[in-house]
Structures are given as structure tokens and as C-alpha cells.
Design a protein around this motif. Structure first.
Motif, PDB file in Angstrom:
ATOM      1  N   LYS A  33      15.950   5.381 -15.272  1.00  0.00           N
ATOM      2  CA  LYS A  33      15.729   4.562 -16.471  1.00  0.00           C
ATOM      3  C   LYS A  33      14.487   5.015 -17.222  1.00  0.00           C
ATOM      4  N   ALA A  34      13.415   5.312 -16.487  1.00  0.00           N
ATOM      5  CA  ALA A  34      12.186   5.773 -17.134  1.00  0.00           C
ATOM      6  C   ALA A  34      12.423   7.090 -17.873  1.00  0.00           C
ATOM      7  N   ALA A  35      13.183   7.997 -17.242  1.00  0.00           N
ATOM      8  CA  ALA A  35      13.481   9.284 -17.877  1.00  0.00           C
ATOM      9  C   ALA A  35      14.328   9.083 -19.131  1.00  0.00           C
ATOM     10  N   ASN A  36      15.348   8.239 -19.034  1.00  0.00           N
ATOM     11  CA  ASN A  36      16.213   7.997 -20.184  1.00  0.00           C
ATOM     12  C   ASN A  36      15.481   7.270 -21.309  1.00  0.00           C
ATOM     13  N   ASP A  37      14.585   6.353 -20.967  1.00  0.00           N
ATOM     14  CA  ASP A  37      13.792   5.662 -21.993  1.00  0.00           C
ATOM     15  C   ASP A  37      12.916   6.656 -22.751  1.00  0.00           C
ATOM     16  N   SER A  38      12.322   7.603 -22.020  1.00  0.00           N
ATOM     17  CA  SER A  38      11.502   8.633 -22.659  1.00  0.00           C
ATOM     18  C   SER A  38      12.346   9.512 -23.579  1.00  0.00           C
ATOM     19  N   ILE A  39      13.557   9.863 -23.122  1.00  0.00           N
ATOM     20  CA  ILE A  39      14.472  10.667 -23.936  1.00  0.00           C
ATOM     21  C   ILE A  39      14.846   9.921 -25.214  1.00  0.00           C
ATOM     22  N   LEU A  40      15.144   8.625 -25.094  1.00  0.00           N
ATOM     23  CA  LEU A  40      15.505   7.825 -26.262  1.00  0.00           C
ATOM     24  C   LEU A  40      14.356   7.729 -27.257  1.00  0.00           C
ATOM     25  N   THR A  41      13.125   7.618 -26.749  1.00  0.00           N
ATOM     26  CA  THR A  41      11.955   7.545 -27.629  1.00  0.00           C
ATOM     27  C   THR A  41      11.785   8.840 -28.413  1.00  0.00           C
ATOM     28  N   ASP A  42      11.853   9.974 -27.723  1.00  0.00           N
ATOM     29  CA  ASP A  42      11.727  11.271 -28.396  1.00  0.00           C
ATOM     30  C   ASP A  42      12.883  11.493 -29.372  1.00  0.00           C
ATOM     31  N   ALA A  43      14.090  11.091 -28.952  1.00  0.00           N
ATOM     32  CA  ALA A  43      15.265  11.301 -29.797  1.00  0.00           C
ATOM     33  C   ALA A  43      15.137  10.550 -31.115  1.00  0.00           C
ATOM     34  N   TYR A  44      14.667   9.307 -31.056  1.00  0.00           N
ATOM     35  CA  TYR A  44      14.550   8.526 -32.285  1.00  0.00           C
ATOM     36  C   TYR A  44      13.458   9.097 -33.187  1.00  0.00           C
ATOM     37  N   ALA A  45      12.363   9.553 -32.573  1.00  0.00           N
ATOM     38  CA  ALA A  45      11.304  10.185 -33.368  1.00  0.00           C
ATOM     39  C   ALA A  45      11.830  11.443 -34.047  1.00  0.00           C
ATOM     40  N   LEU A  46      12.603  12.251 -33.306  1.00  0.00           N
ATOM     41  CA  LEU A  46      13.200  13.453 -33.888  1.00  0.00           C
ATOM     42  C   LEU A  46      14.144  13.118 -35.029  1.00  0.00           C
ATOM     43  N   TYR A  47      14.994  12.127 -34.794  1.00  0.00           N
ATOM     44  CA  TYR A  47      15.933  11.700 -35.835  1.00  0.00           C
ATOM     45  C   TYR A  47      15.192  11.251 -37.095  1.00  0.00           C
ATOM     46  N   LEU A  48      14.162  10.414 -36.915  1.00  0.00           N
ATOM     47  CA  LEU A  48      13.406   9.931 -38.075  1.00  0.00           C
ATOM     48  C   LEU A  48      12.718  11.072 -38.807  1.00  0.00           C
ATOM     49  N   HIS A  49      12.089  11.991 -38.067  1.00  0.00           N
ATOM     50  CA  HIS A  49      11.406  13.121 -38.701  1.00  0.00           C
ATOM     51  C   HIS A  49      12.383  13.936 -39.546  1.00  0.00           C
ATOM     52  N   GLU A  50      13.557  14.213 -38.975  1.00  0.00           N
ATOM     53  CA  GLU A  50      14.540  15.010 -39.710  1.00  0.00           C
ATOM     54  C   GLU A  50      15.091  14.254 -40.915  1.00  0.00           C
ATOM     55  N   LYS A  51      15.435  12.982 -40.706  1.00  0.00           N
ATOM     56  CA  LYS A  51      15.981  12.181 -41.800  1.00  0.00           C
ATOM     57  C   LYS A  51      14.973  12.043 -42.932  1.00  0.00           C
ATOM     58  N   ILE A  52      13.731  11.774 -42.563  1.00  0.00           N
ATOM     59  CA  ILE A  52      12.671  11.636 -43.569  1.00  0.00           C
ATOM     60  C   ILE A  52      12.473  12.949 -44.310  1.00  0.00           C
ATOM     61  N   ALA A  53      12.521  14.065 -43.573  1.00  0.00           N
ATOM     62  CA  ALA A  53      12.364  15.378 -44.213  1.00  0.00           C
ATOM     63  C   ALA A  53      13.480  15.616 -45.216  1.00  0.00           C
ATOM     64  N   TRP A  54      14.724  15.318 -44.833  1.00  0.00           N
ATOM     65  CA  TRP A  54      15.852  15.493 -45.753  1.00  0.00           C
ATOM     66  C   TRP A  54      15.623  14.718 -47.042  1.00  0.00           C
ATOM     67  N   VAL A  55      15.264  13.448 -46.895  1.00  0.00           N
ATOM     68  CA  VAL A  55      15.151  12.571 -48.060  1.00  0.00           C
ATOM     69  C   VAL A  55      13.953  12.953 -48.931  1.00  0.00           C
ATOM     70  N   LEU A  56      12.795  13.118 -48.314  1.00  0.00           N
ATOM     71  CA  LEU A  56      11.592  13.356 -49.099  1.00  0.00           C
ATOM     72  C   LEU A  56      11.591  14.737 -49.753  1.00  0.00           C
ATOM     73  N   GLU A  57      12.138  15.745 -49.066  1.00  0.00           N
ATOM     74  CA  GLU A  57      12.225  17.059 -49.686  1.00  0.00           C
ATOM     75  C   GLU A  57      13.196  17.047 -50.861  1.00  0.00           C
ATOM     76  N   ASP A  58      14.271  16.240 -50.752  1.00  0.00           N
ATOM     77  CA  ASP A  58      15.183  16.090 -51.889  1.00  0.00           C
ATOM     78  C   ASP A  58      14.493  15.400 -53.063  1.00  0.00           C
ATOM     79  N   VAL A  59      13.698  14.372 -52.751  1.00  0.00           N
ATOM     80  CA  VAL A  59      12.945  13.679 -53.818  1.00  0.00           C
ATOM     81  C   VAL A  59      12.014  14.652 -54.518  1.00  0.00           C
ATOM     82  N   PHE A  60      11.319  15.456 -53.728  1.00  0.00           N
ATOM     83  CA  PHE A  60      10.396  16.431 -54.300  1.00  0.00           C
ATOM     84  C   PHE A  60      11.131  17.443 -55.176  1.00  0.00           C
ATOM     85  N   THR A  61      12.238  17.992 -54.662  1.00  0.00           N
ATOM     86  CA  THR A  61      13.000  18.990 -55.411  1.00  0.00           C
ATOM     87  C   THR A  61      13.580  18.398 -56.686  1.00  0.00           C
ATOM     88  N   ASP A  62      14.155  17.210 -56.595  1.00  0.00           N
ATOM     89  CA  ASP A  62      14.780  16.580 -57.756  1.00  0.00           C
ATOM     90  C   ASP A  62      13.760  16.192 -58.825  1.00  0.00           C
TER      91      ASP A  62
END
Length: 278
Positions: A33-62
Motif C-alpha cells: 500500500k505504501a508503494a502504491n500510494d507513492s506511485i499514485l502521488t508521483d503519477a498525479y504530479a506527472l499528469y498535472l505537470h503535463e496537462k498544465i504544460a499542454w494548456v499553458l504552452e497553447d495559451v502562450f502560442t495562441d
């Protein structure tokens, strides 16, 4: 039309006994459980970083600011006045902010504006740490690192783990429609001075996973296997599934662990990892 489950590695159907003979015992429930909780934490941070990058870079380009050719880089920053808002600060070589973008994670709205201001000491520290960490990773010699597949790019994300530890993920991205770009991913752990503290490899090869069958039928769930060097589901697996699969309507994702002879499944609605021994 009937929905299908996409089984990427069909050999699993024919070889469960061979896998079982080589399997290790699963860690006890608390450790797992501790290992999976750590994986879920990193996964969500990765998802947010990528999603935010997609959106904000599009805002900048547009927005097409006049200073677009002067931009040397950008970094995300939490909005101190609104926990649902993430800002992107775009800066030049002299470390002056030239453009700011905002993304509301709750409403999905984004906006941007041109600015001219000095970066704060805290913002400069963010840039300096990121530069030290990425420089250390790029100069480290690791054998057998996967090359970037055709049609993909390596997206690099620096995730803070604690006050003096950063995890640098190399994760595939693609502009190819209808594909989840699993595979060829790895990460390094570094301190704020750029000293390497650890290395992890998640997949050695590229596993392009289609979101539709050859006849156009939608895929219900996706599946691939992990070798012994990555016995659990990977943070990159979950982040990529959320970015390319879940937002396209997929309801599930599974990983066969050849090390533990079990299947790890990710439930995006409950945001949890479940395990099923074989």
C-alpha cells in the motif's frame, strides 16, 4: 457496436505457468500500500505537470506575444490566492518574466498576458534548481537508455519529492492521434545541487497502445506487462493513461507483473491501484 478489451500481449494467455514458476511473493499489504500510494502521488504530479504544460504552452502560442522569440524557458507556479489555479511564468535569458498564463484546474479555463518584471528570488531559485538537476541528468552516462521512437518526444518533468530531493522523469509524448505512448521511460533522483541519488527504469521498449481496434471498435481497457526490474505499475503508466486514455473515454488500465505473478489495475474513478494474484 460491441466494445472490446484490448490485450496487448497475447502470449500471457498461453504462458501463465511459466510466469508463476519464476514469480516472487508479493510484499505484505502495508508495504504494498505504501508503494502504491507513492506511485499514485508521483503519477498525479506527472499528469498535472503535463496537462498544465499542454494548456499553458497553447495559451502562450495562441497569444502570440511580441517577445515570443526572446523566451528562454518557463516554469509552473502555484497561485497563492487560489489553490485551483496554476500559473506559468515565461522568462528570457536575463531572467525577466515576459509572459504569464493561468490555468484553473477546477473550471478548465485558461488565460494569458504579456508582462515585463523581474523574477522574485523564489522564482529564480526554481529555475536554478531545475537547471542544475537537468544538467546533472544529461551528463550522467547510463548504458542501454532507450532512444526516442519515431513520432514521439521525450517530455522531461522535474517533480519535487521533499525539501532537497527531485525526481526527473523522462516520459514519452506523441502527437499521433488515438495512441497512448507507453514505454521507453525512466527517472533519476537528484538533490538541489544536482547530485544523482538514484535511477529507475520502467520500460525498455516502446508500447504504442491503440485506442481503437482495427475495425474502428472502441477499446474498453488497455493492458501490458512489466518485467522484473519494474515489478509494480509505474507512475508514468498512470499519468499517460490519464492524459491519453481516460480523457478519450477508456475506463480501465491493467499491468501484468511477471515478477509477482499478479495483475495491477488502475481505477481512475476511485484513483486507486488494485491487485489480483494469478
Amino acid at each position: 457496436m460491441k466494445r472490446f478489451v484490448f490485450l496487448l500481449l497475447l502470449w500471457f494467455v498461453f504462458a501463465p505457468s511459466a510466469i508463476a514458476q519464476k514469480a516472487d511473493s508479493l510484499p505484505d499489504a502495508e508495504v504494498l500500500k505504501a508503494a502504491n500510494d507513492s506511485i499514485l502521488t508521483d503519477a498525479y504530479a506527472l499528469y498535472l505537470h503535463e496537462k498544465i504544460a499542454w494548456v499553458l504552452e497553447d495559451v502562450f502560442t495562441d497569444s502570440r506575444p511580441t517577445a515570443i522569440s526572446e523566451i528562454a524557458g518557463w516554469f509552473p507556479l502555484a497561485d497563492p490566492d487560489d489553490e485551483d489555479v496554476v500559473k506559468g511564468v515565461f522568462f528570457n535569458q536575463e531572467k525577466k518574466a515576459l509572459f504569464e498564463a493561468s490555468f484553473n484546474l477546477k473550471t478548465g479555463t485558461a488565460s494569458g498576458k504579456s508582462v515585463v518584471r523581474d523574477l522574485s528570488p523564489e522564482e529564480i531559485e526554481i529555475i536554478n534548481i531545475r537547471q542544475k538537476v537537468l544538467l546533472a541528468v544529461r551528463t550522467l552516462n547510463v548504458e542501454d537508455l532507450p532512444s526516442c521512437p519515431e513520432g514521439c518526444t521525450f517530455n522531461t518533468e522535474v517533480i519535487p519529492i521533499d525539501e532537497d530531493l527531485y525526481r526527473v522523469y523522462y516520459m514519452l509524448g506523441t502527437t499521433q492521434h488515438g495512441v497512448i505512448p507507453f514505454g521507453c521511460d525512466f527517472s533519476y533522483d537528484c538533490d538541489s545541487e544536482g547530485n544523482i541519488k538514484g535511477f529507475r527504469r520502467y520500460h525498455k521498449t516502446y508500447i504504442p497502445t491503440q485506442l481503437k481496434m482495427d475495425d474502428g471498435s472502441p477499446v474498453l481497457s488497455v493492458f501490458h506487462s512489466h518485467l522484473s526490474f519494474c515489478p509494480l505499475i509505474a507512475p508514468t503508466d498512470i499519468a499517460l493513461f490519464l492524459l491519453y486514455g481516460y480523457e478519450a473515454g477508456l475506463s480501465g488500465f491493467q499491468v501484468l507483473s511477471t515478477a509477482y505473478n499478479c495483475i495491477f489495475s488502475f481505477d481512475p474513478e476511485a484513483y486507486e491501484i488494485n491487485v489480483k494474484p494469478l
